[in-house]
Write a protein that holds these residues in place. Sequence first.
Motif, PDB file in Angstrom:
ATOM      1  N   UNK A 121       0.837  -1.202   0.000  1.00  0.00           N
ATOM      2  CA  UNK A 121       0.000   0.000   0.000  1.00  0.00           C
ATOM      3  C   UNK A 121       0.872   1.254   0.000  1.00  0.00           C
ATOM      4  N   UNK A 122       0.451   2.300  -0.689  1.00  0.00           N
ATOM      5  CA  UNK A 122       1.209   3.554  -0.667  1.00  0.00           C
ATOM      6  C   UNK A 122       1.047   4.247   0.678  1.00  0.00           C
ATOM      7  N   UNK A 123       1.976   5.119   1.057  1.00  0.00           N
ATOM      8  CA  UNK A 123       1.857   5.850   2.314  1.00  0.00           C
ATOM      9  C   UNK A 123       0.854   6.995   2.199  1.00  0.00           C
ATOM     10  N   UNK A 124      -0.387   6.629   2.040  1.00  0.00           N
ATOM     11  CA  UNK A 124      -1.491   7.580   1.948  1.00  0.00           C
ATOM     12  C   UNK A 124      -2.450   7.283   3.098  1.00  0.00           C
ATOM     13  N   UNK A 125      -2.674   8.285   3.945  1.00  0.00           N
ATOM     14  CA  UNK A 125      -3.609   8.124   5.046  1.00  0.00           C
ATOM     15  C   UNK A 125      -4.918   8.814   4.698  1.00  0.00           C
ATOM     16  N   UNK A 126      -5.997   8.065   4.747  1.00  0.00           N
ATOM     17  CA  UNK A 126      -7.324   8.627   4.512  1.00  0.00           C
ATOM     18  C   UNK A 126      -7.843   9.196   5.824  1.00  0.00           C
ATOM     19  N   UNK A 127      -8.200  10.480   5.827  1.00  0.00           N
ATOM     20  CA  UNK A 127      -8.678  11.136   7.033  1.00  0.00           C
ATOM     21  C   UNK A 127     -10.201  11.278   6.933  1.00  0.00           C
ATOM     22  N   UNK A 128     -10.920  10.490   7.723  1.00  0.00           N
ATOM     23  CA  UNK A 128     -12.375  10.411   7.609  1.00  0.00           C
ATOM     24  C   UNK A 128     -13.050  11.279   8.679  1.00  0.00           C
ATOM     25  N   UNK A 129     -12.806  12.560   8.607  1.00  0.00           N
ATOM     26  CA  UNK A 129     -13.394  13.466   9.591  1.00  0.00           C
ATOM     27  C   UNK A 129     -14.902  13.589   9.369  1.00  0.00           C
ATOM     28  N   UNK A 130     -15.666  13.314  10.431  1.00  0.00           N
ATOM     29  CA  UNK A 130     -17.117  13.431  10.340  1.00  0.00           C
ATOM     30  C   UNK A 130     -17.833  12.156   9.953  1.00  0.00           C
ATOM     31  N   UNK A 131     -17.093  11.053   9.813  1.00  0.00           N
ATOM     32  CA  UNK A 131     -17.742   9.807   9.398  1.00  0.00           C
ATOM     33  C   UNK A 131     -18.679   9.302  10.492  1.00  0.00           C
ATOM     34  N   UNK A 132     -19.739   8.635  10.095  1.00  0.00           N
ATOM     35  CA  UNK A 132     -20.689   8.039  11.022  1.00  0.00           C
ATOM     36  C   UNK A 132     -20.346   6.572  11.236  1.00  0.00           C
ATOM     37  N   UNK A 137      -5.893   2.031  -0.525  1.00  0.00           N
ATOM     38  CA  UNK A 137      -5.494   2.793   0.655  1.00  0.00           C
ATOM     39  C   UNK A 137      -5.709   1.926   1.894  1.00  0.00           C
ATOM     40  N   UNK A 138      -4.632   1.730   2.668  1.00  0.00           N
ATOM     41  CA  UNK A 138      -4.721   0.835   3.815  1.00  0.00           C
ATOM     42  C   UNK A 138      -4.301   1.496   5.118  1.00  0.00           C
ATOM     43  N   UNK A 139      -4.308   2.825   5.134  1.00  0.00           N
ATOM     44  CA  UNK A 139      -4.053   3.581   6.359  1.00  0.00           C
ATOM     45  C   UNK A 139      -5.249   4.512   6.540  1.00  0.00           C
ATOM     46  N   UNK A 140      -6.030   4.284   7.581  1.00  0.00           N
ATOM     47  CA  UNK A 140      -7.306   4.980   7.736  1.00  0.00           C
ATOM     48  C   UNK A 140      -7.380   5.630   9.115  1.00  0.00           C
ATOM     49  N   UNK A 157      10.040  16.725  -3.453  1.00  0.00           N
ATOM     50  CA  UNK A 157      10.650  17.538  -2.402  1.00  0.00           C
ATOM     51  C   UNK A 157      11.082  16.714  -1.197  1.00  0.00           C
ATOM     52  N   UNK A 158      10.727  15.442  -1.180  1.00  0.00           N
ATOM     53  CA  UNK A 158      11.142  14.580  -0.079  1.00  0.00           C
ATOM     54  C   UNK A 158      10.042  14.152   0.857  1.00  0.00           C
ATOM     55  N   UNK A 159       8.793  14.420   0.490  1.00  0.00           N
ATOM     56  CA  UNK A 159       7.674  13.969   1.309  1.00  0.00           C
ATOM     57  C   UNK A 159       7.581  12.440   1.276  1.00  0.00           C
ATOM     58  N   UNK A 160       7.495  11.824   2.452  1.00  0.00           N
ATOM     59  CA  UNK A 160       7.401  10.366   2.511  1.00  0.00           C
ATOM     60  C   UNK A 160       5.984   9.900   2.241  1.00  0.00           C
ATOM     61  N   UNK A 161       5.016  10.582   2.838  1.00  0.00           N
ATOM     62  CA  UNK A 161       3.621  10.184   2.684  1.00  0.00           C
ATOM     63  C   UNK A 161       2.705  11.390   2.752  1.00  0.00           C
ATOM     64  N   UNK A 162       1.433  11.151   2.572  1.00  0.00           N
ATOM     65  CA  UNK A 162       0.454  12.234   2.623  1.00  0.00           C
ATOM     66  C   UNK A 162      -0.781  11.785   3.415  1.00  0.00           C
ATOM     67  N   UNK A 163      -1.490  12.761   3.941  1.00  0.00           N
ATOM     68  CA  UNK A 163      -2.786  12.526   4.540  1.00  0.00           C
ATOM     69  C   UNK A 163      -3.808  13.298   3.725  1.00  0.00           C
ATOM     70  N   UNK A 164      -4.904  12.651   3.392  1.00  0.00           N
ATOM     71  CA  UNK A 164      -5.911  13.266   2.525  1.00  0.00           C
ATOM     72  C   UNK A 164      -7.256  13.268   3.244  1.00  0.00           C
ATOM     73  N   UNK A 165      -7.818  14.450   3.428  1.00  0.00           N
ATOM     74  CA  UNK A 165      -9.074  14.558   4.143  1.00  0.00           C
ATOM     75  C   UNK A 165     -10.235  14.960   3.263  1.00  0.00           C
ATOM     76  N   UNK A 166     -10.524  16.268   3.233  1.00  0.00           N
ATOM     77  CA  UNK A 166     -11.702  16.766   2.546  1.00  0.00           C
ATOM     78  C   UNK A 166     -11.764  16.475   1.062  1.00  0.00           C
TER      79      UNK A 166
END
Length: 210
Positions: A11-22, A38-41, A173-182
């Motif tokens: 899995x890629x270093x992508x974190x899914x940010x589930x703000x407001x989920x029910x 995506x396997x980081x939640x 630029x050297x970013x290892x991973x990202x977090x994606x929300x909205x």
Amino acid sequence: MKIEEALASGAPPIAAVLRGILTQEAVAIGQALIDAGIRIIEVPFNSPDPAGSIAAMVDALGDRAAIGGGTVISVELAKTLAGVGGTFMVSPNVDPEVISRSIYLGMDVLPGFLTPTEAFAAIHAGARDLKLFPGASLGSGYIKAIAEVLPRHARIWAVGGVGPANLAEYRAAGTFGIGVGGSLFKPGHDIATVSAKAREIVAAWNAASE
């Protein structure tokens, strides 16, 4: 599953940010993310029922994804997160006590930093992964400069404003991973919408990594 296990699975270093989920939709949304790659939640603790949502996903999906909590700003929240099976903690700030207690409780930590001083304080407290927030506001040049002075084992995750359109720039630029929300999930998004957005982000990451 811990973050390192998720990464080792391909899995890629992508974190899914589930703000407001029910809670009642958490497992279905989590499954859609896993199916998209995506396997980081992360479920932030300012969501309606964060502990319930995390517990539900850990129970149903914890062997296929790292499930954690965000906006963890106290030791009490860290204890709650560990108690429902969360395997990583994300915070918007650097609190050495929260970081060290989370590590003691067996969780990975991604404390939020903005300055070099905060980054080194987080590392001194035991963090390896560091969340730069807001990532896009400072630009990829800032990340490049910060990355050059941090210890080699430290890993920067850019969160806030980073997505398919500018992901390649931040990777370079050297970013290892990202977090994606909205841009990935907002309250009211259905499974098809989340799935399509997740696949777009994963495809962009893979393209930037070639």
